[in-house]
Each structure stands twice: as C-alpha cells, then as structure tokens.
Design an enzyme around this catalytic site. Sequence first.
Site, PDB file in Angstrom:
ATOM      1  N   ASP A 204      43.524  35.315  52.338  1.00  0.00           N
ATOM      2  CA  ASP A 204      42.915  35.475  51.027  1.00  0.00           C
ATOM      3  C   ASP A 204      43.641  36.598  50.290  1.00  0.00           C
ATOM      4  O   ASP A 204      43.836  37.684  50.843  1.00  0.00           O
ATOM      5  CB  ASP A 204      41.427  35.814  51.194  1.00  0.00           C
ATOM      6  CG  ASP A 204      40.686  35.812  49.873  1.00  0.00           C
ATOM      7  OD1 ASP A 204      40.787  36.830  49.153  1.00  0.00           O
ATOM      8  OD2 ASP A 204      40.011  34.827  49.546  1.00  0.00           O
ATOM      9  N   ASN A 212      43.625  38.049  37.527  1.00  0.00           N
ATOM     10  CA  ASN A 212      43.238  37.107  36.476  1.00  0.00           C
ATOM     11  C   ASN A 212      42.628  37.815  35.271  1.00  0.00           C
ATOM     12  O   ASN A 212      42.906  37.470  34.122  1.00  0.00           O
ATOM     13  CB  ASN A 212      42.259  36.066  37.018  1.00  0.00           C
ATOM     14  CG  ASN A 212      42.938  34.983  37.833  1.00  0.00           C
ATOM     15  OD1 ASN A 212      44.093  34.652  37.607  1.00  0.00           O
ATOM     16  ND2 ASN A 212      42.216  34.432  38.798  1.00  0.00           N
ATOM     17  N   HIS A 217      44.833  33.949  33.523  1.00  0.00           N
ATOM     18  CA  HIS A 217      44.883  32.961  34.594  1.00  0.00           C
ATOM     19  C   HIS A 217      46.273  32.351  34.758  1.00  0.00           C
ATOM     20  O   HIS A 217      46.611  31.862  35.838  1.00  0.00           O
ATOM     21  CB  HIS A 217      43.854  31.855  34.323  1.00  0.00           C
ATOM     22  CG  HIS A 217      42.441  32.301  34.509  1.00  0.00           C
ATOM     23  ND1 HIS A 217      41.820  32.320  35.738  1.00  0.00           N
ATOM     24  CD2 HIS A 217      41.524  32.780  33.633  1.00  0.00           C
ATOM     25  CE1 HIS A 217      40.586  32.764  35.624  1.00  0.00           C
ATOM     26  NE2 HIS A 217      40.372  33.051  34.355  1.00  0.00           N
ATOM     27  N   ASP A 221      47.988  31.925  38.275  1.00  0.00           N
ATOM     28  CA  ASP A 221      48.552  30.675  38.786  1.00  0.00           C
ATOM     29  C   ASP A 221      49.959  30.871  39.328  1.00  0.00           C
ATOM     30  O   ASP A 221      50.331  30.311  40.371  1.00  0.00           O
ATOM     31  CB  ASP A 221      48.566  29.616  37.681  1.00  0.00           C
ATOM     32  CG  ASP A 221      47.170  29.120  37.324  1.00  0.00           C
ATOM     33  OD1 ASP A 221      46.231  29.396  38.097  1.00  0.00           O
ATOM     34  OD2 ASP A 221      47.036  28.467  36.276  1.00  0.00           O
ATOM     35  N   GLU A 247      41.826  31.426  45.708  1.00  0.00           N
ATOM     36  CA  GLU A 247      42.984  32.170  46.220  1.00  0.00           C
ATOM     37  C   GLU A 247      43.024  32.188  47.746  1.00  0.00           C
ATOM     38  O   GLU A 247      43.729  32.986  48.360  1.00  0.00           O
ATOM     39  CB  GLU A 247      42.963  33.614  45.698  1.00  0.00           C
ATOM     40  CG  GLU A 247      41.834  34.490  46.220  1.00  0.00           C
ATOM     41  CD  GLU A 247      40.547  34.365  45.441  1.00  0.00           C
ATOM     42  OE1 GLU A 247      39.716  35.288  45.542  1.00  0.00           O
ATOM     43  OE2 GLU A 247      40.357  33.346  44.739  1.00  0.00           O
TER      44      GLU A 247
END
Length: 342
Positions: A204, A212, A217, A221, A247
């Site tokens: 993670d 973000n 975002h 990404d 994530e």
Amino acid sequence: MLNRLKTDFRLSIITILGASALLGITPFAAMRFLQGNVVAGLIDTSILLTICSGMAYAWITGDTRRSGMVLAVFACAGAVAVAAAVGAVGLFWLYPCLVTTFFLASPRIATFLNLASIAAMMAQSDIFQSDIQMWTFMATAIVVSATAFAFAQRTDSQRERLEQLATIDPLTGVKNRRAMDEELNLAASHAKRTGLPYALVMLDIDHFKKVNDEFGHGVGDLVLIDLVTWIQQSTRKSDQLFRYGGEEFVLLLPGVDVTGLAAVMNNLQHILRKKVRHPGGGISASFGVALLKQGERVESWLERADSALYAAKEAGRNRVVYSDTMRATDTSSPVGDSGLAG
C-alpha cells in the site's frame, strides 16, 4: 456448475453437444436396432458414447481444448459413417458438425475437418440421387462452413475483449481483483499438488491520499502507473501483480523460499523509494508478506498478508512486515524497518 458454463465458452459448447447427442441420437440409435440395421445402430451408439465421454472428460479435467478437438473429429467422422450406412438421409447429420467444429477446435483444424468431411461425403457418389444433388450439397456445405468460421472468429474476438475488460485494470494494465481470486486459487491448488512454495505480498502506498489532495488525481494516477512499471521491471515474468483496490496492490511470487523472499522485498522496497516520484518528492510503501502454508485456504493466506500489511501501517509505515510463518531473523529491511506480525 452454472458459473463454469458462463465463464468457459468451449465447455458450454461441449455440454450443448452432449445434451443434443443424448436427446437427438439416442432415439435414432434405438430405431436402427429395432429396424434390424445393426451397423447404423452401432455407429450411432459409438458417436453417442464418444460425445458423452468427451463431455465428462471436459468437466472433470477442465481440458476443453483436447476434448473439443476429439469431439470435433468423431462428430465429423460419425456423420460420414452414418451417411455410408443409411444413405442420403445421413447427409443432414453433417451440417451441425460443420458448424460446431469451429467452436470445438482451432480454425485450422476445423477447416481441415470440414473440407475432409465434405470430400468424404462426395466420394460416396452412390448416396446422391444425381450429380446436381451432389454439387448442391458441396456448395451448401461450404457456405455453412464459411459462415460458421466467420461467426466463430467474431465470437472469439468479442469474448477475448470482454474477458480483458472483466479482468484487467484499465489504468495500470495489470490484472484486477477478480483475476487475482482465480490466480490465487490456481496457485494454492498447484502448491498442494507439487509442494512449490508461494509468497503473497500486499503493498500500500503510504499517504497516497495526500498526493491526490495536493497535486491532483492526475498525478496520483501517474504515481500508480510508475509503481506498476517499476514492480514489473524488478520482478520475474512468472510473478504476477494485481491491483487490489485504490493504491493497494498484491504481488504473487511462485517458487520463492524464505531467504529469497527477504532479498526480493529488500530490493523492491529500495527501488520503489528511489524510482517512483511525484512533484513533492518520492513515495514509500508498506508491505505485508505471507508464505502459503501447506493445505492453507486462500482466504486465510490473503488474510494473513493483509494483517501483516496492517501491522506495517500501524508500526509507522514505510516498512516490510512478515506474517507469523517466518522467523524474525528473516525480516530484514534496507532501512531497518521490518517486523513480525503475530
């Protein structure tokens, strides 16, 4: 059972063929014997038993490729044999075979079988009432074959596309959670049969929400895509990466023992910290690792890896934590942040 029919197209075709054989061929076989036509009755019975045996083999072993090819060969050969035994009436049995071959075997084999069957029928010129009937049969059989070929190709293309949409994460291009469930079950079954060790790594990205929130975002990404790229470059082709959600990712490592797993994790943690970056700097990740126990259920295996990941986060993130299947001496980290989840 219904789920297998929904997900395995060739198995569904084999099953339909088997059910059709039971309902369609059985009455004719019985009628042939009652009429005293033993040869035709034995041919019908042989075809019926072969198709049912092939269907049973496909269900038991899951090997639909081999069973499909065998069924295609026997269906076509049986139709030719029936025509030889009963005459022109037997010609009609070939048409369903010309269609199903393209769904049971590869296009090349199916094309060969169809052309060979048509030629074998025409070689029995005495079953036709006239040359016009024979050439009409040839023309219609070729049209049916060509149409079946086009339809089968189109169906295969659409099915592959749907399978890809259903199992691939559109952002990162790795397999999704649905595909992961299937692969973990296969891994557990393979480990039970062969004793090959398997490791499961849940990772993670630390503080990904902050990335973000601060940079958008779009940047988040790109971080996910970079992370996937570097993990794939740093692992073997036999290793499989899945996007578990958000994530969070899962890495399946076959054939890795305790010592090798520690080295893999040290290298992976180092590469991600060094290579994956965003406008605010680098990223770190928390890892939970679990080796599959002998005979362990997939749910338990996944739960232990998830518990180890949770322990890594609770301990301050940016570290590797192993499940209780490993000794504490095997849980080294490049930054000294490793632990043992109890």
